[in-house]
Design an enzyme around this catalytic site. Structure first.
Site, mmCIF file in Angstrom:
data_model
loop_
_atom_site.group_PDB
_atom_site.id
_atom_site.type_symbol
_atom_site.label_atom_id
_atom_site.label_comp_id
_atom_site.label_asym_id
_atom_site.label_seq_id
_atom_site.Cartn_x
_atom_site.Cartn_y
_atom_site.Cartn_z
ATOM 1 N N CYS A 98 1.004 -1.048 0.072
ATOM 2 C CA CYS A 98 -0.017 -0.232 -0.192
ATOM 3 C C CYS A 98 0.815 1.132 -0.123
ATOM 4 O O CYS A 98 2.086 1.044 0.241
ATOM 5 C CB CYS A 98 -0.922 0.042 1.437
ATOM 6 S SG CYS A 98 -1.921 -1.259 1.553
ATOM 7 N N GLY A 148 -0.807 0.945 -5.218
ATOM 8 C CA GLY A 148 -2.452 0.224 -4.749
ATOM 9 C C GLY A 148 -3.308 1.024 -5.652
ATOM 10 O O GLY A 148 -3.396 2.209 -5.425
ATOM 11 N N ASN A 163 0.735 0.283 5.935
ATOM 12 C CA ASN A 163 1.329 -0.507 4.834
ATOM 13 C C ASN A 163 2.002 -1.835 5.155
ATOM 14 O O ASN A 163 3.205 -1.421 5.889
ATOM 15 C CB ASN A 163 2.250 0.358 3.920
ATOM 16 C CG ASN A 163 2.930 -0.332 2.882
ATOM 17 O OD1 ASN A 163 2.479 -1.256 2.157
ATOM 18 N ND2 ASN A 163 4.437 0.382 2.593
ATOM 19 N N GLY A 164 1.646 -2.848 4.757
ATOM 20 C CA GLY A 164 2.447 -4.094 5.177
ATOM 21 C C GLY A 164 1.454 -5.252 5.362
ATOM 22 O O GLY A 164 0.400 -5.233 5.208
ATOM 23 N N TYR A 223 11.097 -4.088 -8.253
ATOM 24 C CA TYR A 223 9.779 -3.896 -8.883
ATOM 25 C C TYR A 223 8.933 -2.711 -8.276
ATOM 26 O O TYR A 223 8.427 -2.012 -9.020
ATOM 27 C CB TYR A 223 9.110 -5.310 -9.068
ATOM 28 C CG TYR A 223 7.616 -4.988 -9.451
ATOM 29 C CD1 TYR A 223 7.401 -4.693 -10.786
ATOM 30 C CD2 TYR A 223 6.400 -4.979 -8.349
ATOM 31 C CE1 TYR A 223 5.997 -4.446 -11.039
ATOM 32 C CE2 TYR A 223 5.295 -4.581 -9.101
ATOM 33 C CZ TYR A 223 4.948 -4.163 -10.122
ATOM 34 O OH TYR A 223 3.732 -4.029 -10.719
ATOM 35 N N SER A 274 8.887 -0.868 -15.605
ATOM 36 C CA SER A 274 9.672 -1.349 -14.306
ATOM 37 C C SER A 274 11.011 -1.866 -14.694
ATOM 38 O O SER A 274 12.113 -1.953 -13.829
ATOM 39 C CB SER A 274 8.816 -2.119 -13.336
ATOM 40 O OG SER A 274 8.349 -3.240 -13.956
ATOM 41 N N ASP A 306 13.258 -8.594 -18.268
ATOM 42 C CA ASP A 306 12.112 -8.120 -17.488
ATOM 43 C C ASP A 306 12.623 -8.011 -15.603
ATOM 44 O O ASP A 306 13.775 -8.901 -15.708
ATOM 45 C CB ASP A 306 11.024 -9.049 -17.452
ATOM 46 C CG ASP A 306 9.693 -8.421 -17.073
ATOM 47 O OD1 ASP A 306 9.586 -7.176 -16.512
ATOM 48 O OD2 ASP A 306 8.582 -8.940 -17.270
ATOM 49 N N ASP A 307 11.953 -7.406 -14.917
ATOM 50 C CA ASP A 307 12.665 -7.261 -13.631
ATOM 51 C C ASP A 307 12.260 -8.600 -12.901
ATOM 52 O O ASP A 307 13.118 -9.076 -11.948
ATOM 53 C CB ASP A 307 11.894 -6.099 -12.881
ATOM 54 C CG ASP A 307 10.306 -6.175 -12.834
ATOM 55 O OD1 ASP A 307 9.748 -6.976 -12.179
ATOM 56 O OD2 ASP A 307 9.849 -5.316 -13.707
#
Ligand code: AMP
Length: 484
Positions: A12, A38, A113-114, A254, A295, A357-358
């Site tokens: 988030c 998010g 966030n988490g 990312y 990314s 790509d990441d």
């Protein structure tokens, strides 16, 4: 615990302001900058002359705050905002944050966030003691713990509560008298402090959001720190000294914006180094390097620089299609890759391409892209991934919570190469990732959490441990490839 391990509170973005007359407007701007963290829902609580007021809803920031009045009604000198990540489960309005709790004497807003590793057991205990929860999100647990604390002040109650929750968190709480912010003892989730020219403060998930509102960087909130900002200024104290840096490596790989800095490391520069290291570890003879926007562009640039193979604009991304990862069904995900990314035929035709790509999660993006490149006439496609194979779930706040969906947990690298139909496939090593970020020389794994690649988690998994054990027992074969 359900058979499929699934937390309810993942990646988030949080953004809080104290001491600025445009607090709600700044928070609105900040949330736009954090939108990549998010897209399921957004909300802002403003400290208005009438007390704490909230506007929130499901959707993008621009959708939730379409009516300018929705922001102006929150006008005051402090605000707290949140953008929530989309997951298949838990997509209900009650989970959109900030949560707002009204008590007889005060009101408190909470943004998180988490993901907490002991939320479920704490919640069961609290419910058994009579607590009534309004959401299914584990963030709410913190508020119950605060209210149950017998400590004499709010600050001490919060400290007691912070010491009871485990896992990954960047919490922000707004009351009528202060803005509080805290980071878990491992610093899994980033949080930074900035200073506004008005004298006010911003505390938010990424430095890119500080830049967007013209705030000057002050410091990263360190693991185990509690920050208190009120009209007398800012104070920082340790709520615990049992800390060990283990920043989520996927933030660098990312998740975070390339124009952000996490613990002093530029995300873009770290990704360039990942690409350079990948070129050294996994070289290949080819004509062009193409990155998957957006990314992976930094890593592709790094691969090109180190290998001397020219970088080319071989893929174009539509700016108006949301992230594929969050589409609820596989069929929708596949369709949206094609809508989102399209190859430049004249660049690719007849070329031996290194496609960078990441990361590979479910493998949807890579599978579709390789087909698109072949259809566009690529002579050879060499897939290079600028992170190690993702084989283990994350319980600290990244939406990768079941091994069942992780391609690299279910297939060997050779199998994946065949499934994708590429000429070669190779990943960055875990040590390569650690060295590329270059965060710390002293902390384990260079101060990063690399559990998704190694299965070694920096903390006990508590509520998640039994289900993970069960899942992994069914995946012995490919997980045993990890040290290879
Ligand atoms: P997939 O198509 O399922 O293999 O997903 C891989 C793509 O999703 C990569 O190109 C990444 O850019 C992106 N990605 C990696 N990790 C995450 C994550 N936790 N949430 C959303 N997207 C991610």
């Amino acid at each position: 615990m359900p058979a499929e391990i699934k937390g309810l509170n993942e990646e988030c973005g949080v953004f809080g302001v104290w001491g600025d007359n445009c607090a709600a407007e700044l928070t609105h701007l900040g949330l736009h900058t954090l939108q990549h963290r998010g897209q399921e829902g957004a909300g802002i609580v403003g400290l208005t002359p009438a007390g704490l007021r909230r506007h929130y809803g499901l959707g993008l920031v621009s959708e939730v705050f379409r009516d300018p009045q929705s922001v102006t009604q929150l006008q005051g000198t402090a605000a707290l905002g949140h953008v929530r990540y989309s997951t298949a489960g838990g997509r209900i309005l009650e989970n959109i944050q900030p949560l707002l709790f009204r008590f007889t004497t005060e009101a408190i807003a909470l943004a998180h966030n988490g993901n907490l590793t002991n939320a479920l057991s704490l919640r069961k205990k609290l419910e058994a003691a009579g607590a009534i929860f309004q959401s299914t999100s584990d963030s709410e647990v913190l508020m119950h713990l605060i209210r149950l604390s017998q400590q004499p002040t709010f600050e001490l109650q919060l400290i007691e509560a912070l010491n009871q929750v485990h896992g990954g968190f960047a919490f922000e709480l707004l009351t009528q008298s202060a803005l509080y912010a805290a980071v878990d003892p491992n610093g899994f989730r980033p949080l930074v402090i900035g200073r506004l020219s008005s004298g006010g403060y911003v505390v938010c998930s990424e430095t890119a959001a500080l830049n967007a509102v013209g705030a000057e960087f002050v410091q990263d909130v360190q693991p185990g720190q509690l920050v208190i900002i009120d009209d007398s200024g800012m104070r920082v104290r340790a709520y615990t000294t049992h800390t060990q840096l283990a920043v989520c490596s996927m933030e660098y790989v990312y998740f975070a914006r390339p124009d952000s800095e996490i613990y002093g490391i530029s995300v873009h520069e770290a990704r360039v180094r990942m690409g350079m290291r990948l070129a050294h570890e996994q070289p290949v003879d080819a004509d062009i390097v193409v990155g998957v926007p957006n990314s992976s562009l930094s890593a592709a640039l790094g691969y090109s620089r180190a290998s001397g193979i020219p970088y080319e604009m071989g893929l174009i991304k539509s700016q108006y299609v949301a992230r594929t990862f969050i589409q609820p069904t596989q069929e929708l995900r596949e369709r949206s890759v094609r809508l989102k990314l399209s190859p430049v035929r004249s660049v690719i035709k007849g070329k031996r391409v290194v496609l960078v790509d990441d990361s590979i999660v479910r493998g949807t993006t890579a599978r579709q892209l390789v087909q698109l490149f072949k259809d566009a006439g690529a002579l050879e496609v060499h897939l290079r991934i600028a992170s190690p194979p993702l084989r283990f779930p994350c319980f600290y706040g990244i939406d990768i919570q079941t091994t069942r969906e992780l391609m690299a947990a279910n297939h060997s690298v050779a199998e994946m190469r065949d499934i994708f139909g590429v000429n070669s496939l190779a990943f960055l090593s875990t040590q390569g990732l650690i060295d590329s970020v270059g965060l710390s020389d002293t902390a384990p794994n260079g101060g990063l959490c690399v559990a998704y690649f190694t299965g070694e988690y920096p903390t006990p998994l508590e509520d998640y441990a039994p289900a993970l054990k069960q899942e992994l027992s069914q995946l012995q074969l490919h997980v045993s490839e990890v040290s290879a």
